[in-house]
Design a protein around this motif. Sequence first.
Motif, mmCIF file in Angstrom:
data_model
loop_
_atom_site.group_PDB
_atom_site.id
_atom_site.type_symbol
_atom_site.label_atom_id
_atom_site.label_comp_id
_atom_site.label_asym_id
_atom_site.label_seq_id
_atom_site.Cartn_x
_atom_site.Cartn_y
_atom_site.Cartn_z
ATOM 1 N N TRP A 103 -2.225 -4.733 6.238
ATOM 2 C CA TRP A 103 -2.854 -3.792 4.977
ATOM 3 C C TRP A 103 -1.710 -3.991 3.828
ATOM 4 C CZ3 TRP A 103 -7.598 -2.560 6.320
ATOM 5 C CH2 TRP A 103 -7.075 -2.159 7.637
ATOM 6 N N ASN A 104 -0.937 -5.221 3.757
ATOM 7 C CA ASN A 104 -0.099 -5.086 3.093
ATOM 8 C C ASN A 104 -1.252 -5.761 1.564
ATOM 9 O OD1 ASN A 104 1.812 -4.626 3.958
ATOM 10 N ND2 ASN A 104 3.129 -6.200 4.372
ATOM 11 N N GLY A 105 -1.632 -5.513 0.815
ATOM 12 C CA GLY A 105 -2.155 -5.305 -1.006
ATOM 13 C C GLY A 105 -3.546 -5.665 -0.794
ATOM 14 N N PHE A 106 -3.775 -4.281 -0.015
ATOM 15 C CA PHE A 106 -4.982 -3.955 0.771
ATOM 16 C C PHE A 106 -5.417 -3.050 -0.883
ATOM 17 C CE2 PHE A 106 -7.435 0.422 1.531
ATOM 18 C CZ PHE A 106 -8.675 -0.200 2.114
ATOM 19 N N VAL A 107 -6.828 -2.871 -1.053
ATOM 20 C CA VAL A 107 -7.484 -2.214 -2.296
ATOM 21 C C VAL A 107 -8.689 -1.846 -2.162
ATOM 22 C CG1 VAL A 107 -8.063 -3.185 -4.683
ATOM 23 C CG2 VAL A 107 -6.358 -3.768 -4.160
ATOM 24 N N PRO A 108 -8.785 -0.695 -1.783
ATOM 25 C CA PRO A 108 -9.822 0.042 -1.235
ATOM 26 C C PRO A 108 -10.902 1.080 -2.249
ATOM 27 C CG PRO A 108 -8.761 2.071 -2.193
ATOM 28 C CD PRO A 108 -7.357 0.552 -2.036
ATOM 29 N N VAL A 112 -13.256 5.440 -0.514
ATOM 30 C CA VAL A 112 -12.209 4.820 -0.197
ATOM 31 C C VAL A 112 -10.881 5.545 -0.015
ATOM 32 C CG1 VAL A 112 -11.746 3.114 1.061
ATOM 33 C CG2 VAL A 112 -13.757 3.021 1.175
ATOM 34 N N ASP A 113 -10.379 6.981 1.307
ATOM 35 C CA ASP A 113 -8.861 7.079 0.949
ATOM 36 C C ASP A 113 -8.328 5.680 1.693
ATOM 37 O OD1 ASP A 113 -6.498 7.862 1.971
ATOM 38 O OD2 ASP A 113 -7.834 9.961 2.326
ATOM 39 N N ALA A 114 -7.300 4.933 0.443
ATOM 40 C CA ALA A 114 -6.648 4.242 0.935
ATOM 41 C C ALA A 114 -5.417 4.074 2.282
ATOM 42 C CB ALA A 114 -6.072 3.282 -0.075
ATOM 43 N N GLU A 115 -5.232 5.475 1.879
ATOM 44 C CA GLU A 115 -3.923 6.379 2.403
ATOM 45 C C GLU A 115 -4.682 6.215 4.419
ATOM 46 O OE1 GLU A 115 -1.811 9.813 1.183
ATOM 47 O OE2 GLU A 115 -1.177 8.499 -0.284
ATOM 48 N N ASP A 116 -5.536 6.659 3.325
ATOM 49 C CA ASP A 116 -5.715 6.623 6.107
ATOM 50 C C ASP A 116 -6.258 5.667 6.428
ATOM 51 O OD1 ASP A 116 -7.438 8.895 7.791
ATOM 52 O OD2 ASP A 116 -9.241 7.691 7.348
ATOM 53 N N VAL A 117 -6.861 5.056 5.604
ATOM 54 C CA VAL A 117 -7.434 3.441 6.456
ATOM 55 C C VAL A 117 -5.602 2.154 6.758
ATOM 56 C CG1 VAL A 117 -8.286 1.137 5.201
ATOM 57 C CG2 VAL A 117 -9.578 3.232 4.691
ATOM 58 N N THR A 118 -4.591 2.325 5.788
ATOM 59 C CA THR A 118 -3.698 1.916 6.722
ATOM 60 C C THR A 118 -2.467 2.497 6.875
ATOM 61 O OG1 THR A 118 -2.724 2.727 4.379
ATOM 62 C CG2 THR A 118 -4.625 0.821 3.974
ATOM 63 N N ALA A 119 -2.968 3.664 7.408
ATOM 64 C CA ALA A 119 -1.744 4.872 8.467
ATOM 65 C C ALA A 119 -2.387 4.302 10.151
ATOM 66 C CB ALA A 119 -2.927 6.276 7.819
ATOM 67 N N GLU A 120 -0.785 3.442 10.747
ATOM 68 C CA GLU A 120 -1.517 2.603 11.577
ATOM 69 C C GLU A 120 -0.367 3.746 12.578
ATOM 70 O OE1 GLU A 120 -3.366 0.990 12.577
ATOM 71 O OE2 GLU A 120 -3.969 -0.051 11.507
ATOM 72 N N ARG A 121 -0.910 4.216 13.461
ATOM 73 C CA ARG A 121 0.007 4.950 14.923
ATOM 74 C C ARG A 121 -0.256 4.003 15.578
ATOM 75 N NH1 ARG A 121 -3.316 8.166 12.494
ATOM 76 N NH2 ARG A 121 -5.603 8.621 13.836
ATOM 77 N N VAL A 182 -14.433 -1.527 4.126
ATOM 78 C CA VAL A 182 -13.602 -0.407 2.637
ATOM 79 C C VAL A 182 -12.973 -0.718 2.336
ATOM 80 C CG1 VAL A 182 -13.497 0.466 5.414
ATOM 81 C CG2 VAL A 182 -11.619 -0.574 5.055
ATOM 82 N N GLY A 183 -13.286 -2.189 1.912
ATOM 83 C CA GLY A 183 -11.777 -2.789 0.780
ATOM 84 C C GLY A 183 -10.796 -4.029 0.595
#
Length: 203
Positions: A103-108, A112-121, A182-183
């Motif tokens: 998700w590096n450089g992701f532009v939502p 779109v909630d960028a933090e939710d999209v890019t949060a990985e677990r 989403v972005g």
Amino acid sequence: MPVPPSTTAATTAPTEPAGSVTAWRVDNLTGADVLADPAPWTDAYETVYADVLHLPDHSAPPFAERLAFSANRPGFRLTACHVDGELAGFAYGYTLPPTTGWWNGFVPLPGVDAEDVTAERPGRTFAMCEALVHAPFRGSGIVEHSMPFFLSGRKEERAAGLVAETNTHARDIFLRNGWQHVGDLAPHPGWRGHHCLLMPLHG
């Protein structure tokens, strides 16, 4: 081209003209299967993208290197579709780790909630790294026929994919089949911008 070992039942579907039958075979392969003989996948990639292999998207790093990296990752799967014994297309991906740079450089997109999209677990995202269809089979339903096999049985919450922003045809196919734009981002330095697509896998 020999059909690789199958880990998923083959299927058949009638095609035109009336009275003829085309045999569809869809196989889910492991990283070990792919690494045992990567040539069919590399050859297919270089054929499909012959006119644009000079672009950084397709050469930096080379496809063979990207395929080998992915095939060694946890959760890897390559789904191949053969029609009458001929490789028509394939897709592959693996499970993203929590520390991924996907998700590096992701532009939502707006809203779109960028933090939710890019949060990985652990185990959250199955990333589709590549999907292609040989020209003679485009428009024949390869994506619709193969994608359920590609995503079947996955334990991840969602699937993610990247499509070059100029490839509106591929983007539209995915959007018609349940994916959401989403972005955008550029996956590697020098690459074109890509649309980021997501699709929930459960619920």
